[in-house]
Design an enzyme around this catalytic site. Sequence first.
Site, short mmCIF file in Angstrom:
data_model
loop_
_atom_site.label_atom_id
_atom_site.label_comp_id
_atom_site.label_asym_id
_atom_site.label_seq_id
_atom_site.Cartn_x
_atom_site.Cartn_y
_atom_site.Cartn_z
N CYS A 53 -0.87 4.73 0.32
CA CYS A 53 0.23 5.70 0.45
C CYS A 53 0.79 6.12 -0.91
CB CYS A 53 1.34 5.10 1.30
SG CYS A 53 2.21 3.76 0.46
N ALA A 56 2.27 3.39 -3.02
CA ALA A 56 1.23 2.61 -3.69
C ALA A 56 0.79 3.30 -4.98
CB ALA A 56 0.03 2.39 -2.77
N ARG A 87 -2.96 -5.83 -7.78
CA ARG A 87 -3.79 -5.09 -8.73
C ARG A 87 -3.85 -5.91 -10.00
NH1 ARG A 87 -5.35 0.16 -8.82
NH2 ARG A 87 -4.69 0.55 -10.93
N HIS A 185 1.11 9.25 -7.78
CA HIS A 185 0.81 9.39 -9.22
C HIS A 185 1.62 10.54 -9.79
CE1 HIS A 185 -3.51 8.04 -7.94
NE2 HIS A 185 -2.73 6.99 -8.10
S1 SF4 Z 1 3.42 0.51 2.21
FE1 SF4 Z 1 5.60 0.91 2.55
S2 SF4 Z 1 5.93 2.91 1.62
FE2 SF4 Z 1 3.71 2.72 1.94
S3 SF4 Z 1 3.30 3.62 3.97
FE3 SF4 Z 1 3.63 1.42 4.27
S4 SF4 Z 1 5.82 1.27 4.76
FE4 SF4 Z 1 5.52 3.27 3.81
#
Ligand code: SF4
Length: 534
Positions: A53, A56, A87, A185
């Site tokens: 996502c 991330a 990471r 990014h």
């Molecule tokens: S990791 Fe967190 S921010 Fe990313 S999609 Fe899942 S709930 Fe949403």
Amino acid sequence: MNQNFDKVIEKYPAAVFKNRKKHIVVKDETSAEPQEVASNVRTIPGIITNRGCCYAGCKGVVLGPLRDAVIITHGPIGCGYYTWGTRRNKGRTKDDELNLLAYSFSTDLQESDIVFGGEKKLVQAIKEAVEIFKPKTIFICSTCPVGLIGDDIHAVAAKAEKEYGIKVTAFSCEGYKGVSQSGGHHIANNGLIKHIIGTGDKVVGKYSINMLGEYNIGGDGWEIERILKKIGYDIVATIPGNGTVEEMKSAHMATLNVIQCHRSINYIGEMMKTKYGQDWLKVNFIGINSTIKSLRDLAKYFDDPELTARTEAVIAEELEEIMPQLEEFKEVCKGKTAALFVGGSRAHHYQHLLKDIGVETILAGYEFAHRDDYEGREVIPNIKEDGDSKNIESIEVEADPKYYKVFLSEERYEKLKDEIPLNYYSGMIKDMKNGSYIIDDLNHYETEEFLNILKPDIFCSGIKDKYVSHKAGVFSKQLHSYDYSGPYAGFKGAVIFARDIAMGLKTPSWKLINPPWKTQPMLEGSYAEIEGGT
Ligand code: SF4
């Protein structure tokens, strides 16, 4: 139409077939038109993508490797927990600097915070972080619910910045924004340009550069730095691998930006060109020949006979050391084939290193690259922005009245850009062989099918599909985490990579996958003469 290609996608329902068809391309050198790869669009629901996502991409990738910033994940605990140390961006503290890489900070939102708002909790988290760690910088990264409940993280950041007299910057990188890590990014790049870069004034050395889009996974950045420093470069800032916010503040003082990962950092490269006049040079320090080319391109930019001579001397010295070590591993690897599926740059970079050890790439793809990463930056004017990416802010910058400089005359710039990739990236497809596959946003089903049909010797991908590949009997090498090995960059890294690939290919267990009773007759016996018998 390619038969393999047909066989895989014909099983999809009509709408999915139509969609996926545009993301899979078989390189055809005879094609009159440049081949287009559909990319950076919404993932098909339920297809088992490898994508992550926006949060991330922002927190996990671009901001996470910075050693000296407290990065508070504002949200429920999962997002912060799963980006905690996963990471392998390494960092080494100098003197008494703060190194926060081992920590994950979260506001750990609960149901009542979702109902009544989480700002108070964020204010408290900042206060505690200041009291305990005394950082010079705090970043706040928002997660999905934060955008939905309307917490104003930017107002909280601005207030805290005033109150504590330190840098506090918020990033609205909710996971649902954009279609992948890529939007994150961009959001991180925007925040760093707006609030960090350009706020320092460190005096820089003669051949000053910034290393952009290098993440120091498994120590890659250290190997690159070792070579560059040996030649005599002054690395003003590495953004972000093993980097600090303090160094980054003076990045605008350097002469040139050197870009390793185009996808994640090209925005900063472009904005710094407009704001400070610095050119960016696309390099690739993955692979022996590509490292040599990148070093020579760099020397061409600075155009100094002393630097050029030193570059050649270092190349010769390094090759003398590594080439004999490489031989035995090359013997194992040569003639093998590989399929690569990585985030937004490695599927291209590693084709060079694999070629150096005699391995041919027959399939390559990206999770979240854009068309310019596949086809080259010349296609950027033709890329249509769709609704899913419109919620990612795109900022305009102007020439900085104090720091903008002209580094090259127009004439020299025109000459140089024909010789080296100056402010340009040619993309992945041009370097691939005719008949090879280029697949965007490869999913679980396609992974299994293509491994089965193409039968590569090596599958280079990530943790989610590593064991799918191993169970199919194909050696997998993770190109995100390096399977906890590395560095793989530069000259010494190439030897470690060759060793790891050779070890994987030679592992005796590949011969033990099928039990002997499935491949050999197991019943043994002999006839005995029975006296008087028939
Ligand atoms: S990791 Fe967190 S921010 Fe990313 S999609 Fe899942 S709930 Fe949403």
